[in-house]
Design a protein around this motif. Structure first.
Motif, PDB file in Angstrom:
ATOM      1  N   SER A  94       0.805  -1.213   0.000  1.00  5.80           N
ATOM      2  CA  SER A  94       0.000   0.000   0.000  1.00  5.80           C
ATOM      3  C   SER A  94       0.845   1.273   0.000  1.00  5.80           C
ATOM      4  O   SER A  94       0.381   2.336  -0.416  1.00  5.80           O
ATOM      5  CB  SER A  94      -0.941   0.014   1.210  1.00  5.80           C
ATOM      6  N   ASN A  95       2.081   1.181   0.480  1.00  3.71           N
ATOM      7  CA  ASN A  95       2.938   2.370   0.539  1.00  3.71           C
ATOM      8  C   ASN A  95       4.302   2.163  -0.115  1.00  3.71           C
ATOM      9  O   ASN A  95       5.251   2.896   0.147  1.00  3.71           O
ATOM     10  CB  ASN A  95       3.134   2.804   1.993  1.00  3.71           C
ATOM     11  N   ARG A  96       4.417   1.130  -0.969  1.00  8.10           N
ATOM     12  CA  ARG A  96       5.651   0.877  -1.700  1.00  8.10           C
ATOM     13  C   ARG A  96       5.328   0.500  -3.138  1.00  8.10           C
ATOM     14  O   ARG A  96       4.367  -0.215  -3.404  1.00  8.10           O
ATOM     15  CB  ARG A  96       6.475  -0.242  -1.063  1.00  8.10           C
ATOM     16  N   SER A  97       6.175   0.970  -4.053  1.00 12.02           N
ATOM     17  CA  SER A  97       6.104   0.570  -5.456  1.00 12.02           C
ATOM     18  C   SER A  97       7.524   0.302  -5.936  1.00 12.02           C
ATOM     19  O   SER A  97       8.494   0.818  -5.369  1.00 12.02           O
ATOM     20  CB  SER A  97       5.455   1.657  -6.319  1.00 12.02           C
ATOM     21  N   LEU A  98       7.637  -0.497  -6.990  1.00 12.29           N
ATOM     22  CA  LEU A  98       8.951  -0.814  -7.553  1.00 12.29           C
ATOM     23  C   LEU A  98       8.941  -0.473  -9.034  1.00 12.29           C
ATOM     24  O   LEU A  98       8.087  -0.947  -9.787  1.00 12.29           O
ATOM     25  CB  LEU A  98       9.282  -2.298  -7.357  1.00 12.29           C
ATOM     26  N   ALA A  99       9.907   0.362  -9.426  1.00 14.22           N
ATOM     27  CA  ALA A  99      10.010   0.788 -10.812  1.00 14.22           C
ATOM     28  C   ALA A  99      11.194   0.103 -11.480  1.00 14.22           C
ATOM     29  O   ALA A  99      12.294   0.055 -10.919  1.00 14.22           O
ATOM     30  CB  ALA A  99      10.184   2.302 -10.880  1.00 14.22           C
ATOM     31  N   THR A 100      10.955  -0.453 -12.662  1.00 13.06           N
ATOM     32  CA  THR A 100      12.041  -0.979 -13.491  1.00 13.06           C
ATOM     33  C   THR A 100      12.381   0.085 -14.523  1.00 13.06           C
ATOM     34  O   THR A 100      11.517   0.498 -15.306  1.00 13.06           O
ATOM     35  CB  THR A 100      11.620  -2.283 -14.182  1.00 13.06           C
ATOM     36  N   VAL A 101      13.640   0.504 -14.511  1.00 13.23           N
ATOM     37  CA  VAL A 101      14.066   1.620 -15.349  1.00 13.23           C
ATOM     38  C   VAL A 101      15.089   1.130 -16.363  1.00 13.23           C
ATOM     39  O   VAL A 101      16.124   0.539 -15.996  1.00 13.23           O
ATOM     40  CB  VAL A 101      14.699   2.750 -14.494  1.00 13.23           C
ATOM     41  N   HIS A 102      14.802   1.361 -17.646  1.00 11.98           N
ATOM     42  CA  HIS A 102      15.756   1.056 -18.714  1.00 11.98           C
ATOM     43  C   HIS A 102      16.053   2.357 -19.445  1.00 11.98           C
ATOM     44  O   HIS A 102      15.149   3.016 -19.952  1.00 11.98           O
ATOM     45  CB  HIS A 102      15.191   0.030 -19.685  1.00 11.98           C
ATOM     46  N   VAL A 103      17.346   2.734 -19.466  1.00 12.89           N
ATOM     47  CA  VAL A 103      17.758   3.978 -20.126  1.00 12.89           C
ATOM     48  C   VAL A 103      18.815   3.660 -21.168  1.00 12.89           C
ATOM     49  O   VAL A 103      19.591   2.695 -21.030  1.00 12.89           O
ATOM     50  CB  VAL A 103      18.316   4.994 -19.110  1.00 12.89           C
ATOM     51  N   SER A 104      18.841   4.451 -22.214  1.00 10.18           N
ATOM     52  CA  SER A 104      19.855   4.303 -23.262  1.00 10.18           C
ATOM     53  C   SER A 104      20.210   5.680 -23.798  1.00 10.18           C
ATOM     54  O   SER A 104      19.464   6.652 -23.647  1.00 10.18           O
ATOM     55  CB  SER A 104      19.345   3.399 -24.390  1.00 10.18           C
TER      56      SER A 104
END
Length: 363
Positions: A94-104
Motif C-alpha cells: 500500500s505504501n511501496r512501489s517498484l520501478a524498473t528503469v531502462h535507459v539508453s
C-alpha cells in the motif's frame, strides 16, 4: 606529424588529434546516475503533496506521479545524446512501489544502456490544512444578521454559497490555509467560521456586495506565537432592513426590490415594470414579499380592472390592471395590501422566471 598523432594515447585505437578515443572517455565518465529510492509525501485526507517542505494541491494520477518521481532521480551526463527512457511501475504494498528503469543514450559516439530498479516510497503525513481542519482551527466568525428582522431563507442560502465560492477562489489561487471551517445556523441568522483573516474579509465584502448591508470588525487577543499577537476577529454583518423580493411603497408608488447596495435600492417599478434605483428611505413602509403574497384567479377584465377570486377567502375582488403584465382570464395573480388598496405585483406564471434570474440580480 609524430608517430603518436591520430591514435588514442591510452589504448592505441585511432583517434582525432591524438586525444582519448570514445571508448576510453566513456570508461572514465559516469554517463547516468539513478538513485535507488524515490520518496513522495502524500496527505491521506486530501491527497496534496509535500515537496521541499511545502504542501501543494495537485490533481495527478498515481501512475503519472510515480513516473515523475522516477524521472526525478535519473541524472544524465551533459554530453549524452539520443536519450531514451522506459519506466514500468508495479505496486508491492500500500505504501511501496517498484520501478524498473531502462535507459539508453549515446556518449562520444558510443551507444550505452542500463537497466536498474528504483524503490518508490509513498509516505503518509497529514497536511497543514487538514491538521487545522481536524483540530477545528479558526481565526474568526462572520455573524450574518439583518436589521430589524430575521434574514430570509434566500439570504442565508446565498451567504453560505458566497462563503464557499470565496473559499474555492482562494484555494485555486494557492491560498491553502484559507477555508470555511463551519457554517452554523442560529435563531437570528448564520455564523460562518473561517480559518484566516484573508478569507474572513473577502467573504464579508462579497456578501455585502451581493445582499447589501455593512459589517464591523471586533478583534480579540487570544494569545501569542513566536512573540506575535494572535487575534480572533468577529465580523458583525448586518443585512439591510429590506430583502430581495420585498414590496415597498416609496412616495406614492409601489416597488419590488431586486437587489441593493449599502444605501441604494435597485427596484422594479410595479406601475411600469421598468427597473429603477433610489436611496433607501427609512420611512418607506414594507408591504410584503413576492414570495409570500395573496393570490387570486382572474375571472374577468373590465376597463383596466381585473376581477378575481381570492383563493384564501373565496371572495370576489377587483384590482387595477398593470399594462406591462400580460394578464388573461384564468391567470393566477399575486398581490399585497396597502390598507384598503390592493397592489398587483405579478403573475404566478412569472415566478419561475424571477427565480431563474435571482442569482444574477443578487450579484
Amino acid at each position: 606529424m609524430s608517430l603518436t598523432q591520430g591514435f588514442c594515447p591510452k589504448c592505441g585505437a585511432p583517434s582525432e588529434n591524438g586525444e582519448l578515443c570514445g571508448k576510453c572517455r566513456v570508461k572514465d565518465t559516469v554517463w547516468v546516475t539513478i538513485a535507488p529510492r524515490a520518496e513522495c509525501i502524500l496527505c491521506p485526507t486530501c491527497g496534496s503533496i509535500k515537496t521541499s517542505g511545502i504542501w501543494s494541491d495537485t490533481a495527478v494520477d498515481k501512475e503519472d506521479l510515480g513516473q515523475s518521481l522516477v524521472n526525478g532521480v535519473i541524472v544524465f551526463h551533459k554530453d549524452v545524446e539520443d536519450i531514451e527512457k522506459e519506466i514500468s511501475i508495479i505496486d508491492t504494498s500500500s505504501n511501496r512501489s517498484l520501478a524498473t528503469v531502462h535507459v539508453s543514450g549515446n556518449l562520444y559516439g558510443i551507444p550505452l544502456e542500463e537497466t536498474t530498479k528504483v524503490k518508490i516510497v509513498w509516505a503518509r503525513e497529514q497536511c497543514d490544512r487538514c491538521c487545522r481542519i481536524a483540530g477545528s482551527y479558526y481565526e474568526g466568525v462572520i455573524q450574518v444578521r439583518a436589521s430589524g428582522r430575521k434574514p430570509t431563507p434566500f439570504e442565508l442560502r446565498r451567504a453560505a454559497e458566497i462563503a464557499y465560492q470565496v473559499e474555492d477562489q482562494l484555494q485555486t489561487a494557492g491560498d491553502r490555509l484559507s477555508f470555511v471551517s463551519d457554517i452554523d445556523e442560529t435563531k437570528d441568522g448564520i455564523d460562518i467560521v473561517f480559518s484566516s483573516q484573508t478569507i474572513g474579509a473577502a467573504i464579508s465584502h462579497d456578501i455585502c456586495g451581493a445582499l447589501g448591508g455593512s459589517f464591523t470588525t471586533h478583534p480579540k487577543l487570544v494569545g501569542q506565537k513566536a512573540g506575535i499577537n494572535i487575534y480572533r476577529v468577529t465580523y458583525s454583518l448586518r443585512l439591510p432592513r429590506f430583502s430581495r423580493g420585498d414590496i415597498i411603497k416609496h412616495g406614492r408608488e409601489y416597488f419590488q426590490i431586486l437587489r441593493q447596495t449599502k444605501d441604494t435600492l435597485f427596484v422594479r417599478d410595479l406601475a411600469t415594470g421598468q427597473s429603477r434605483a433610489f436611496r433607501e428611505d427609512e420611512n418607506d413602509p414594507l408591504l410584503g414579499n413576492i414570495h409570500e403574497p395573496e393570490t387570486g384567479v382572474v375571472i374577468y377584465k373590465d376597463a383596466g380592472l381585473l376581477g378575481f377570486l381570492n383563493l384564501k377567502t373565496e371572495a370576489t375582488e377587483e384590482i387595477a390592471e398593470r399594462s406591462w403584465l400580460d394578464t388573461k382570464e384564468g391567470d393566477t395573480i399575486l398581490f399585497v395590501r396597502d390598507g384598503e388598496t390592493l397592489v398587483l405585483i405579478g403573475r404566478d406564471e412569472d415566478q419561475e422566471d424571477f427565480e431563474a434570474i435571482a442569482p444574477e440580480l443578487s450579484e
